[in-house]
Design a protein around this motif. Sequence first.
Motif, mmCIF file in Angstrom:
data_model
loop_
_atom_site.group_PDB
_atom_site.id
_atom_site.type_symbol
_atom_site.label_atom_id
_atom_site.label_comp_id
_atom_site.label_asym_id
_atom_site.label_seq_id
_atom_site.Cartn_x
_atom_site.Cartn_y
_atom_site.Cartn_z
ATOM 1 N N ASP A 185 36.502 -7.747 45.666
ATOM 2 C CA ASP A 185 36.334 -8.643 46.814
ATOM 3 C C ASP A 185 35.236 -8.129 47.742
ATOM 4 O O ASP A 185 34.390 -8.901 48.221
ATOM 5 N N LEU A 186 35.269 -6.832 48.019
ATOM 6 C CA LEU A 186 34.215 -6.229 48.847
ATOM 7 C C LEU A 186 32.865 -6.363 48.163
ATOM 8 O O LEU A 186 31.851 -6.671 48.818
ATOM 9 N N MET A 187 32.825 -6.150 46.845
ATOM 10 C CA MET A 187 31.576 -6.257 46.100
ATOM 11 C C MET A 187 30.974 -7.655 46.240
ATOM 12 O O MET A 187 29.782 -7.805 46.548
ATOM 13 N N HIS A 188 31.786 -8.694 46.040
ATOM 14 C CA HIS A 188 31.268 -10.056 46.105
ATOM 15 C C HIS A 188 30.832 -10.415 47.525
ATOM 16 O O HIS A 188 29.801 -11.096 47.718
ATOM 17 N N ALA A 189 31.587 -9.961 48.513
ATOM 18 C CA ALA A 189 31.221 -10.252 49.900
ATOM 19 C C ALA A 189 29.899 -9.590 50.272
ATOM 20 O O ALA A 189 29.052 -10.199 50.943
ATOM 21 N N LEU A 190 29.708 -8.350 49.822
ATOM 22 C CA LEU A 190 28.463 -7.656 50.115
ATOM 23 C C LEU A 190 27.291 -8.312 49.405
ATOM 24 O O LEU A 190 26.190 -8.439 49.969
ATOM 25 N N ARG A 191 27.512 -8.742 48.177
ATOM 26 C CA ARG A 191 26.435 -9.406 47.425
ATOM 27 C C ARG A 191 26.029 -10.705 48.102
ATOM 28 O O ARG A 191 24.847 -11.075 48.115
ATOM 29 N N GLU A 192 26.972 -11.415 48.693
ATOM 30 C CA GLU A 192 26.638 -12.629 49.429
ATOM 31 C C GLU A 192 25.899 -12.293 50.720
ATOM 32 O O GLU A 192 25.031 -13.051 51.168
#
Length: 275
Positions: free
Chosen positions: A123-130
Amino acid sequence: MLLNIEHQTQYVFSDMVQYTIQQLRLTPRDGYGQQVKHWQIKVTGQLTPFEDAFGNLSHTLVIDQPHDSLLITVSGAVETGLETEQPEQALPPAIYLRDTPLTQADAAMAEFARPFANAPLTDLMHALRERMQYIKGATQVDTPASEAFRLGKGVCQDHAHAFIGCCRSLGLPARYVSGYLFTADGSLMQTHAWADVWQQEQWLCLDVSNGTLVNETHVRLAHGLDYRSASPVTGSRMGGGIEGMASVVSVNQQASRASPQDRERLLQQAQSAQQ
């Protein structure tokens, strides 16, 4: 997957270099789902193998004769997607809680990461990528994570540094990984970077730039606290004037060797980088 890799790095100098010493972290090792079938480094100079403090297979390169160029070529085959055990840890995971200038989270990064304290790391990974667009040329190799995060853009190195900083702010040991990535269209002609996070007594490997867990398309070279301690090539020289550098990577499922035209193109790129 059985991946055939060739990686060439070309340096050219405006003046003669009297002495070069470099540390090469260009040798993959078994583990983390990969097995090295064969591997070699070709370079003019003296190569001394050693294992660095982080457990990476490394070489010291010394050239003590005058030279105005340097070509480093590594090639080999690595099988990926295997059920392999993670290698014995050279250092305790808590070492990877240590901040560095490239990874340290500022107040904005810590605030961004806080809501994900009890969430899956993906979840953190996807949020940071966005939050951070993948844009080449927006940052430099020495751009700290906090600056790339503020800009909201960067490349795989920046994504890895920012993710590591966010994880460390949550008390999770995290480390930088350099390596190669296979793409079906051959679009990535350079080294890649991702992150390992220590959770539930094992390393979870996440490729933030591609929004995925590390899989059979990845080949690991080295890991460390940040880019500087896991960079494929670091070093210094005496003399040389202005330096030009170009690097090209080929990762294929078929055996592939650079053609004379490819080598000439690499030399031209390095010479152009001097200007």
